[in-house]
Scaffold this active site. Structure first.
Site, PDB file in Angstrom:
ATOM      1  N   SER A 148       0.849  -1.193   0.000  1.00  0.00           N
ATOM      2  CA  SER A 148       0.000   0.000   0.000  1.00  0.00           C
ATOM      3  C   SER A 148       0.880   1.236   0.000  1.00  0.00           C
ATOM      4  O   SER A 148       2.026   1.194   0.465  1.00  0.00           O
ATOM      5  CB  SER A 148      -0.893   0.008   1.250  1.00  0.00           C
ATOM      6  OG  SER A 148      -1.529   1.253   1.430  1.00  0.00           O
ATOM      7  N   TYR A 161      -1.652  -0.785  10.430  1.00  0.00           N
ATOM      8  CA  TYR A 161      -1.749  -1.108   9.007  1.00  0.00           C
ATOM      9  C   TYR A 161      -0.519  -0.594   8.262  1.00  0.00           C
ATOM     10  O   TYR A 161       0.088  -1.317   7.468  1.00  0.00           O
ATOM     11  CB  TYR A 161      -3.018  -0.484   8.436  1.00  0.00           C
ATOM     12  CG  TYR A 161      -3.219  -0.723   6.947  1.00  0.00           C
ATOM     13  CD1 TYR A 161      -3.777  -1.915   6.497  1.00  0.00           C
ATOM     14  CD2 TYR A 161      -2.886   0.251   6.010  1.00  0.00           C
ATOM     15  CE1 TYR A 161      -3.982  -2.139   5.145  1.00  0.00           C
ATOM     16  CE2 TYR A 161      -3.084   0.037   4.660  1.00  0.00           C
ATOM     17  CZ  TYR A 161      -3.631  -1.159   4.231  1.00  0.00           C
ATOM     18  OH  TYR A 161      -3.824  -1.381   2.892  1.00  0.00           O
TER      19      TYR A 161
END
Length: 258
Positions: A148, A161
């Site tokens: 990501s 995350y």
């Protein structure tokens, strides 16, 4: 005639996609099939993987639906053994399975930390480890980790995350270094916001969407086909001399400056 154009086709390849039951994973599975591959569709929910498997078969390719929890190493061992038995080989692994719990740093619990890291990083590592052994026996292969932009820049997606996705980017480099001699390339893709069932509610918030677009030079949210092209490229012989890299598919977001 002399030609320098490599093939972007995946004909007769076996591509394994984790988290393939819906969203990005489903799109990557169908895209691999459209490029000519047979696809192993792996996820925890049988109904979801059976639906994705049906879509792969609609393209005219073989589908191998496998139920497995990416956080349990024993289930990954059994899954890879089943893939070997049914498909006979593994050419490409796409580590797509992932999750997030949006908590402020001061509110993160040990349970949340463990759950996110087990899914996003631990699962991808052990799946890579087990698939790499099969790839070595077959003369090589390709591993693609879906990371990501949150692993590269600070976002409001949460510290846990972000840490897990940054870890995936570094893991990609280390595995690429170690397995290059075995003919295995290891790369990552770093997406920005894409329209999926998981992001649908967020993107319905007009202010949140406006904030996203303000940070995106191309002024749009990604469509799933934008990711499929990158994944097919990194799965094909066109990327044979590329390893240890992270390709950000982000509309220019990580290049943005103030």
């Amino acid at each position: 005639m002399l030609s320098y154009l490599p093939s972007f086709e995946l004909t007769n390849q076996v591509v394994v996609v984790t988290g393939a039951g819906k969203g990005i994973g489903r799109a990557l599975a169908i895209g691999a099939a459209e490029a000519g591959a047979d696809v192993v569709v792996l996820a925890r929910t049988e109904a979801d993987i059976q639906e994705t498997a049906g879509l792969v078969r609609d393209v005219g390719r073989k589908a191998y639906p496998i139920i497995a929890d990416i956080t349990k190493e024993s289930e990954l061992t059994e899954a890879v053994q089943q893939i070997e038995k049914e498909a006979g080989k593994i050419n490409v692994l796409i580590n797509n399975a992932g999750m997030n719990i949006r908590s402020k740093a001061s509110d993160v619990t040990e349970v949340e930390w463990t759950q996110i890291f087990q899914t996003n990083l631990q699962g991808a590592f052990f799946m890579s480890q087990k698939c790499a052994e099969v790839m070595k026996e077959g003369g090589g292969g390709k591993i693609i980790n879906i990371s990501s932009v949150a692993g590269h820049v600070a976002l409001r997606t949460g510290v846990v995350y972000a840490a897990s996705k940054a870890g995936m980017i570094q893991m990609t480099k280390n595995l690429a270094l170690e397995w290059a001699e075995n003919g295995i390339t290891v790369n990552a893709i770093g997406p920005w916001y894409f329209r999926t069932p998981l992001t649908e509610k967020l993107l319905q918030d007009e202010q949140y969407l406006a904030d996203i677009l303000n940070r995106t030079p191309m002024k749009r949210v990604g469509e799933l086909k934008d990711l499929v092209g990158a994944a097919v490229f990194l799965s094909s012989e066109a990327s044979n001399y590329i390893t240890g890299q992270t390709l950000f598919v982000d509309g220019g977001m990580t290049s943005y400056g103030f």
